[in-house]
Design an enzyme around this catalytic site. Structure first.
Site, PDB file in Angstrom:
ATOM      1  N   ARG A 419       9.857 -40.390 -13.973  1.00 23.82           N
ATOM      2  CA  ARG A 419       9.013 -41.590 -13.895  1.00 23.82           C
ATOM      3  C   ARG A 419       7.644 -41.220 -14.419  1.00 23.82           C
ATOM      4  O   ARG A 419       7.299 -40.044 -14.557  1.00 23.82           O
ATOM      5  CB  ARG A 419       8.912 -42.084 -12.446  1.00 23.82           C
ATOM      6  CG  ARG A 419      10.145 -42.788 -11.936  1.00 23.82           C
ATOM      7  CD  ARG A 419      10.075 -43.041 -10.454  1.00 23.82           C
ATOM      8  NE  ARG A 419       9.005 -43.985 -10.084  1.00 23.82           N
ATOM      9  CZ  ARG A 419       8.712 -44.288  -8.824  1.00 23.82           C
ATOM     10  NH1 ARG A 419       9.366 -43.685  -7.834  1.00 23.82           N
ATOM     11  NH2 ARG A 419       7.762 -45.147  -8.540  1.00 23.82           N
ATOM     12  N   HIS A 420       6.827 -42.207 -14.659  1.00 19.21           N
ATOM     13  CA  HIS A 420       5.426 -41.989 -15.074  1.00 19.21           C
ATOM     14  C   HIS A 420       4.682 -41.294 -13.933  1.00 19.21           C
ATOM     15  O   HIS A 420       5.173 -41.222 -12.794  1.00 19.21           O
ATOM     16  CB  HIS A 420       4.796 -43.353 -15.352  1.00 19.21           C
ATOM     17  CG  HIS A 420       4.998 -44.281 -14.198  1.00 19.21           C
ATOM     18  ND1 HIS A 420       4.241 -44.226 -13.026  1.00 19.21           N
ATOM     19  CD2 HIS A 420       5.935 -45.224 -13.974  1.00 19.21           C
ATOM     20  CE1 HIS A 420       4.687 -45.127 -12.174  1.00 19.21           C
ATOM     21  NE2 HIS A 420       5.722 -45.727 -12.717  1.00 19.21           N
ATOM     22  N   ASN A 426       0.800 -47.875  -7.652  1.00 18.57           N
ATOM     23  CA  ASN A 426       1.610 -47.070  -6.727  1.00 18.57           C
ATOM     24  C   ASN A 426       0.824 -46.766  -5.461  1.00 18.57           C
ATOM     25  O   ASN A 426       1.341 -46.823  -4.352  1.00 18.57           O
ATOM     26  CB  ASN A 426       2.038 -45.753  -7.373  1.00 18.57           C
ATOM     27  CG  ASN A 426       3.062 -45.938  -8.489  1.00 18.57           C
ATOM     28  OD1 ASN A 426       3.045 -45.196  -9.459  1.00 18.57           O
ATOM     29  ND2 ASN A 426       3.943 -46.899  -8.387  1.00 18.57           N
ATOM     30  N   ARG A 524       1.142 -47.083 -17.665  1.00 18.26           N
ATOM     31  CA  ARG A 524       1.371 -45.907 -16.823  1.00 18.26           C
ATOM     32  C   ARG A 524       2.361 -44.923 -17.467  1.00 18.26           C
ATOM     33  O   ARG A 524       2.290 -43.715 -17.290  1.00 18.26           O
ATOM     34  CB  ARG A 524       1.837 -46.313 -15.433  1.00 18.26           C
ATOM     35  CG  ARG A 524       3.041 -47.230 -15.373  1.00 18.26           C
ATOM     36  CD  ARG A 524       3.211 -47.770 -13.968  1.00 18.26           C
ATOM     37  NE  ARG A 524       4.400 -48.547 -13.709  1.00 18.26           N
ATOM     38  CZ  ARG A 524       4.502 -49.856 -13.893  1.00 18.26           C
ATOM     39  NH1 ARG A 524       3.475 -50.530 -14.412  1.00 18.26           N
ATOM     40  NH2 ARG A 524       5.609 -50.506 -13.594  1.00 18.26           N
ATOM     41  N   GLU A 547       9.691 -51.335 -17.019  1.00 18.85           N
ATOM     42  CA  GLU A 547      10.244 -51.425 -15.679  1.00 18.85           C
ATOM     43  C   GLU A 547      10.818 -52.815 -15.435  1.00 18.85           C
ATOM     44  O   GLU A 547      10.475 -53.762 -16.135  1.00 18.85           O
ATOM     45  CB  GLU A 547       9.143 -51.101 -14.651  1.00 18.85           C
ATOM     46  CG  GLU A 547       9.584 -51.139 -13.208  1.00 18.85           C
ATOM     47  CD  GLU A 547      10.774 -50.221 -12.903  1.00 18.85           C
ATOM     48  OE1 GLU A 547      10.799 -49.606 -11.843  1.00 18.85           O
ATOM     49  OE2 GLU A 547      11.691 -50.118 -13.731  1.00 18.85           O
ATOM     50  N   HIS A 615      10.492 -45.464 -15.448  1.00 16.17           N
ATOM     51  CA  HIS A 615      10.033 -46.050 -14.189  1.00 16.17           C
ATOM     52  C   HIS A 615      11.138 -45.822 -13.149  1.00 16.17           C
ATOM     53  O   HIS A 615      12.188 -45.251 -13.479  1.00 16.17           O
ATOM     54  CB  HIS A 615       9.781 -47.546 -14.392  1.00 16.17           C
ATOM     55  CG  HIS A 615       8.753 -47.824 -15.430  1.00 16.17           C
ATOM     56  ND1 HIS A 615       7.418 -47.959 -15.151  1.00 16.17           N
ATOM     57  CD2 HIS A 615       8.864 -47.927 -16.783  1.00 16.17           C
ATOM     58  CE1 HIS A 615       6.748 -48.182 -16.267  1.00 16.17           C
ATOM     59  NE2 HIS A 615       7.596 -48.159 -17.276  1.00 16.17           N
TER      60      HIS A 615
HETATM   61  O1  LIG Z   1      14.202 -51.507  -7.428  1.00 17.84           O
HETATM   62  P1  LIG Z   1      13.109 -51.028  -6.540  1.00 17.84           P
HETATM   63  O2  LIG Z   1      13.562 -50.010  -5.539  1.00 17.84           O
HETATM   64  O3  LIG Z   1      12.345 -52.158  -5.948  1.00 17.84           O
HETATM   65  O4  LIG Z   1      12.099 -50.265  -7.502  1.00 17.84           O
HETATM   66  C1  LIG Z   1      11.547 -50.990  -8.595  1.00 17.84           C
HETATM   67  C2  LIG Z   1      10.064 -50.910  -8.431  1.00 17.84           C
HETATM   68  O5  LIG Z   1       9.651 -49.561  -8.598  1.00 17.84           O
HETATM   69  C3  LIG Z   1       8.340 -49.565  -9.141  1.00 17.84           C
HETATM   70  C4  LIG Z   1       7.549 -48.861  -8.083  1.00 17.84           C
HETATM   71  O6  LIG Z   1       6.282 -49.310  -8.056  1.00 17.84           O
HETATM   72  O7  LIG Z   1       8.405 -48.954 -10.388  1.00 17.84           O
HETATM   73  P2  LIG Z   1       7.401 -47.861 -11.083  1.00 17.84           P
HETATM   74  O8  LIG Z   1       8.218 -46.622 -11.209  1.00 17.84           O
HETATM   75  O9  LIG Z   1       7.076 -48.463 -12.397  1.00 17.84           O
HETATM   76  O10 LIG Z   1       6.221 -47.699 -10.205  1.00 17.84           O
HETATM   77  C5  LIG Z   1       7.957 -51.014  -9.366  1.00 17.84           C
HETATM   78  O11 LIG Z   1       7.170 -51.234 -10.507  1.00 17.84           O
HETATM   79  C6  LIG Z   1       9.319 -51.648  -9.492  1.00 17.84           C
HETATM   80  O12 LIG Z   1       9.373 -53.049  -9.260  1.00 17.84           O
END
Ligand SMILES: O=P(O)(O)OC[C@H]1O[C@@](CO)(OP(=O)(O)O)[C@@H](O)[C@@H]1O
Ligand SMILES: Nc1ncnc2c1ncn2[C@@H]1O[C@H](COP(=O)(O)OP(=O)(O)O)[C@@H](O)[C@H]1O
Length: 675
Positions: A419-420, A426, A524, A547, A615
């Site tokens: 991931r970033h 976050n 990010r 994402e 992501h």
């Molecule tokens: O499917 P879930 O578990 O909600 O995870 C998705 C979420 O993870 C996240 C966590 O913030 O992704 P990211 O790695 O980009 O930070 C959100 O942007 C995204 O909606």
């Protein structure tokens, strides 16, 4: 790729199984010649045409209910096991008169046939998971009646397959993709009943031993399942080894001049094929892969015979041909670690396997005229896809196999996924958005670049070591040499090569590989890649890697979603894979899976290294593909920030490594792989 399409009328069965070219044209075939009765005339005169004789498992018993498939099926397999094998013509070209069935289109059944299986009349044959759409107004959480069901969700009688075959002729039938397509019905009732009949695909492997058939099968099983098509392999060798007396058969068992073992092998093959059909029936399978040598036309004829009465099943033959002696020799050595020879003397085992291959070669008949005369679909993969020949490929599922087989390779390389770095959102617990990195996130990106540089050099050394060892082996080296390269996985600094490397250009290309760094188009992700030298890395931003879009929930925390949209929150918790966020652009995991299909195929096609800086959802889906995760696990894999995963495709599977980042010591430590 050369492909040719030929049209042919489908066939109808008479009561003694004598086949006549029938005037009935199935949806994709030419109209019948004017002199023959039309379909409607045939329906009108249906009394005078015997219905096709169906395998017992499809027949109704006296009570009018469809008998239990498995018991019925067991009976039929016992019958087929003891039945005299189909007459094999003595001439080299097998007698195909009994084979001209239209494998490429459903065998139409009569409306009022006494043999019409109740299930076929009483409901859609293969109901697909309904598209679970949580549009603004209402959300129907995925529940049992939305999941793929072999039996209809309702008992009312929908149109029979024949009418459906007719309607498919008028409407046509194209791809059905889980979570991406949903057929439209004018009559809302029909949706539950006559759900569009979806093809089932039987892939039949062909090829001499050590041609990579099982390797290809494993990749296809992973690919189809990742695309959410229920796919499973049925390997005759494994079936054989389950029988106590055949756990370690030596080459003599495969001698085609031995009638006893030849019959045993044919029975094992047909019983494995029966198990595949049982799986279609009992576990709602969609793509079944019959993994065996299937190296003669007579065997392939028996397979087609076995399948020709099964409704809505289409076939695809995939032949792996290899004339690269070095690769074949390497494959044979790999076999020595397999179940037939494990822990046995390598030299003796190698000789025995070489004898087995020689015995198969005596009777080997590559795919060709026999299959083309029957209009059977096939793909020939020659020398790991250096050349691919496709014949009469039709159908979405078969096309997916061709697409995949055009894009895979065996080159050793590393696929890195992370991931970033930590973003501002976050730290706030907000999802989605397009926030920048925090200072910790930037530090992660900086250290990630150095770590990957070190691992790139280390892998290069390992490749050189392996290549040197391989060439020693090829030139009479001591096979027992087991001192595998033991890299120090936690080594942070590039290892200086011990001796100057003199490589010819071809070897150099195999060892000194390019390295791609792919990001999404979100800040990010791109900011995390900012520390990679674009002179040394091919850095590319891809929208497909963005994402998941959370629609109206974008920039909210999970707590805010739970408070503001409780039904949405609950619905997503019920079924993250199918759940689609409401609002403009809202996506489900399935949507992202299909958005990533081209990325996955590109990664399979590449022969060099790649790092994907994605992501949480992107990382889960890519890892789930290479792990071959179950559907219900994909959306729940534990992929925390500042963790890097390394995937190394291997001849017999995939190696996985995980590294956790310590921001205090600014180092990456390898930990047991766990998602
Ligand atoms: O499917 P879930 O578990 O909600 O995870 C998705 C979420 O993870 C996240 C966590 O913030 O992704 P990211 O790695 O980009 O930070 C959100 O942007 C995204 O909606
Ligand atoms: N298309 C191919 N042609 C030749 N060898 C291949 C191919 N695909 C994979 N391999 C190699 O074949 C080996 C595995 O052989 P396997 O799948 O067990 O062969 P088979 O199932 O035909 O007996 C692996 O080492 C793999 O690297």
């Amino acid at each position: 790729m050369s492909a040719s399409n030929s049209q042919r009328g489908s066939s109808f069965f008479k009561d003694d199984d004598q086949l006549v070219q029938s005037p009935v044209s199935s949806p994709s075939l030419q109209e019948s010649p004017p002199s023959s009765p039309t379909l409607s005339q045939r329906l009108h005169n249906s009394k005078d045409v015997q219905s096709p004789r169906l395998p017992s498992r499809f027949l109704q018993n006296d009570t009018g209910s469809t008998q239990n498939a498995s018991s019925q099926h067991a009976d039929s397999s016992i019958k087929s096991q003891n039945a005299t094998p189909p007459h094999h013509s003595t001439s080299t070209t097998p007698d195909t008169s009994s084979l001209h069935s239209s494998d490429s289109s459903p065998v139409p059944f009569h409306l009022n046939s006494p043999h019409m299986p109740k299930r076929m009349v009483s409901g859609g044959y293969f109901a697909l998971p309904k598209q679970v759409s949580s549009l603004r107004t209402e959300y129907r959480p995925a529940s049992v009646h939305h999941m793929p069901s072999f039996h209809p969700p309702s008992d009312s009688a929908p149109p029979s397959p024949l009418l459906l075959a007719q309607s498919m002729k008028r409407k046509g039938s194209t791809m059905s993709i889980p979570g991406q397509t949903s057929s439209v019905y004018s009559n809302p009732n029909s949706e539950g009943e006559g759900t569009a009949l979806e093809e089932k695909l039987v892939i039949i492997m062909v090829g001499l031993p050590a041609r990579g058939k099982s390797y290809i099968v494993n990749k296809l099983v992973r690919y189809y399942n990742w695309l959410q098509y229920n796919c499973k392999a049925f390997n005759v060798g494994n079936f054989r080894r389950q029988q106590a007396s055949h756990q370690r058969d030596d080459a003599s068992f495969f001698d085609p001049s031995n009638p006893e073992t030849s019959k045993l092998r044919e029975d094992m093959a047909m019983n494995t094929l029966t198990a595949l059909l049982d799986w279609f029936e009992n576990e709602n399978g969609v793509v079944g892969i019959f993994d065996a040598t299937n190296s003669t036309s007579s065997r392939r004829k028996a397979v087609v015979e076995h399948l020709k009465n099964v409704p809505y099943v289409t076939t695809l033959f995939i032949e792996s041909i290899c004339n690269d002696e070095q690769l074949i020799a390497a494959n044979m050595r790999m076999k020595l670690f397999g179940p037939d020879y494990r822990n046995m003397d390598p030299e003796k085992s190698l000789r025995d396997f070489q004898e087995r291959v020689r015995l198969y070669e005596q009777k080997y008949e590559p795919l060709g005229k026999f299959e083309e005369d029957l209009n059977l679909r096939y793909i020939k993969v020659i020398n790991v896809g250096k050349k691919v020949v496709a014949f009469n490929i039709r159908g979405f599922l078969a096309g997916q196999a061709v697409f995949f087989l055009l894009n895979f390779n065996l080159s050793p390389r590393q696929i890195w996924v992370t991931r970033h770095g930590e973003s501002v959102d976050n730290t706030l617990g907000r999802i989605g958005g397009n926030a920048s990195l925090t200072s910790l996130g930037k530090q992660y990106g900086e250290d990630l670049a150095m770590f990957i540089e070190a691992k790139r050099a280390e892998f290069q050394d390992r490749l050189f070591y392996d290549m040197t060892r391989e060439s020693n082996l090829m030139h009479g080296g001591n096979f027992h040499e087991r001192n595998e390269y033991q890299p120090d996985f936690n080594n942070q600094s590039p290892i200086e090569p011990t001796t100057p490397i003199e490589l010819d250009p071809e070897d150099e290309e195999k060892i000194i590989k390019p390295f791609s760094v792919w990001t999404s188009m979100m800040k990010r992700s791109m900011e995390t890649a900012a520390y990679f030298d674009d002179e040394q890395y091919d850095i590319k931003a891809m929208r497909m890697l963005n994402e998941i879009c959370s629609g109206v929930c974008d920039q909210l925390t999970y707590e805010q979603i739970e408070n503001t949209y409780p039904e949405e929150y609950e619905a997503r918790a019920l079924d993250k894979l199918n759940y689609r966020y409401p609002g403009s652009g809202g996506e489900s995991y399935l949507d992202v899976i299909y958005r990533l299909q081209s990325v996955i195929v590109e990664i399979e096609r590449m022969k060099h290294h790649v790092l994907v800086i994605g992501h949480r959802v992107i990382t889960r889906i890519i890892i789930a593909y290479f792990l071959g995760c179950r559907r219900e696990d994909i959306a729940h894999l534990n992929v925390p920030l500042h963790t890097v995963y390394c995937i190394e495709p291997q001849p017999y599977g995939t190696n996985f490594y995980q590294y956790n980042y310590d921001p205090q010591t600014r180092t990456f430590t390898r930990v047991p792989f766990h998602v």
